[in-house]
Structures are given as structure tokens and as C-alpha cells.
Design an enzyme around this catalytic site. Structure first.
Site: not given
Length: 234
Positions: A16-17, A54-55, A143, A147, A176, A178
Site C-alpha cells: 500500500g502507501i 512489529d510497532v 479507527y 487517528k 487511498v 490500496t
């Protein structure tokens, strides 16, 4: 902050992005691009350094500044987006998981790499956010909340890191085109266009980058009597 001779660290760079961020970083003259993903084997782009990350794993994040001490640009792109509202079954767990990746992920990475950026002259951080930083709806409620929090995080980090000359920018956009948005029937922007505007905004030292027309309209309407985030209110 331009990318010529920069060393760029990108999270979620396998598709993706994130993949587009890596491609354009190379094309714009970055000296090195660290492409991070949970499974680095899924990164197929030539010319990047693959990184397992892995964040949500604090131990993995803590090792990043030791392993990659030459970073000058951090792109906090990794994120999750799942359908659902706050009143849905399981919304508490969904909200927790969204915040773990979309809020605490960028916070962890920034705290880990801020000393590295300072040592390398200050550098820059780009946090990939969304138009739903400013509005919310049942389709993407947890979500959107994550954000919104990440927007506040970005604004706070900009102030805290100014003394070390680190540029901090927020990237906002609508849908976007994706694999994450294949089930959504709505206008979508090409990843290449979003990333180009993001990098151009960073080069222009923009603290907030509005990457498409929808986002520009929503941001402009925030102070109006019929602001978008008030949709549905009576």
C-alpha cells in the site's frame, strides 16, 4: 526536509502507501531506505534494507536506534483500520488494538529514534494520519478515534522536538486506492499522488499536509456552524 542523501525509516513498508513511500524515497535520492514490516519476507522492493518490526512490540522498537543509528527521516506509516462502531460487540478490544498500532506505535518509534535524529542534525518525522482525525462515524469509529489521538500526538511532538531541530509533519488524506480499501465504494486517490504530496509537503516544511481535496474541504469547515464532525447532531 528533502530526501536527497537522507536515510529514511518507514514502518508498514511492505504494501500500500508504505510501499509507495519506500519507492519514492529511493526515486527522490535517499541514500538508504529501511523498509520495516512484521514479516520482512513480504517486502519485495529492490534497493531497500528489510527490517523486521512489529510497532506494538516494545522490545523490537527499543532495538531500532541501536541497529539503525544513521536514520534522518522517520515515516510512521504502519496502521490498522477495521470496520465497526463504538456500540458494536467487541468495540473495547477493537479500540485497544487500534490505539496500540495507530497511536502507541508512532509514539514508541518517535521516542526510540528522536535521539538518533538529534545526533544526525534533527531530521524529520512524518506521521500518516487521516481525514477522520477530525470526524467520526460508526463505520470506522475506533479507527477514527485512534487517528484523532495521533493528531494530538503529532502536534505535541512538534513542540517537544522543536528544540532539537526535528521537523514534525502530519499527513491527512481520505480513502487511498490500496488493498485496505477494496471493500469501500467511495472516491479514492492513488498512493503515488498521496506520497508525492507528502514528500513535497515535507520539503516545504509544512507542519500539516492535506493530501486531497476532501481533506482540504473538511479541514476548512471545522470552524463552521455545520462542521463535518457535527454531522448527525441535532
Amino acid at each position: 526536509m528533502t530526501l536527497s542523501n537522507a536515510v529514511v525509516f518507514i514502518t508498514g513498508a511492505n504494501r500500500g502507501i508504505g510501499l509507495e513511500f519506500a519507492k519514492q524515497a529511493l526515486a527522490r535520492g535517499a541514500r538508504k531506505v529501511y523498509a520495516a514490516a512484521r514479516n520482512p519476507d513480504t517486502i519485495t522492493l529492490d534497493g531497500v534494507v528489510k527490517v523486521r518490526l512489529d510497532v506494538t512490540d516494545a522490545a523490537q522498537v527499543a532495538a531500532i536506534p541501536v541497529l539503525y543509528p544513521d536514520v534522518t527521516v522517520l515515516v510512521n506509516n504502519a496502521g490498522i483500520a477495521r470496520f465497526g462502531g463504538f456500540m458494536d460487540e467487541g468495540s473495547e478490544q477493537s479500540t485497544y488494538e487500534h490505539f496500540e498500532t495507530n497511536f502507541f506505535g508512532p509514539l514508541r518509534l518517535t521516542k526510540a529514534l528522536a535521539p538518533v535524529l538529534a545526533a544526525n542534525g534533527g531530521g524529520a518525522i512524518l506521521n500518516v494520519l487521516s481525514v477522520v482525525s477530525w470526524l467520526n462515524a460508526p463505520a470506522l469509529a475506533p479507527y477514527g478515534a485512534s487517528k484523532s489521538a495521533a493528531w494530538a500526538l503529532t502536534n505535541g511532538l512538534r513542540l517537544e522536538l522543536a528544540a532539537q531541530n526535528t521537523q514534525v509533519s502530519a499527513l491527512h488524506m481520505g480513502f487511498v486506492d490500496t488493498d485496505l480499501t477494496t471493500a469501500i465504494d467511495a472516491p479514492k486517490t492513488k498512493p503515488a499522488d498521496i506520497v508525492a504530496r507528502a514528500y513535497e509537503g515535507m520539503a516545504a516544511k509544512q507542519p500539516e499536509i492535506l493530501a486531497d481535496e476532501l481533506t482540504q474541504q473538511v479541514k476548512a469547515a471545522l470552524s463552521s456552524d455545520k462542521a463535518h464532525y457535527l454531522i448527525g447532531n441535532r
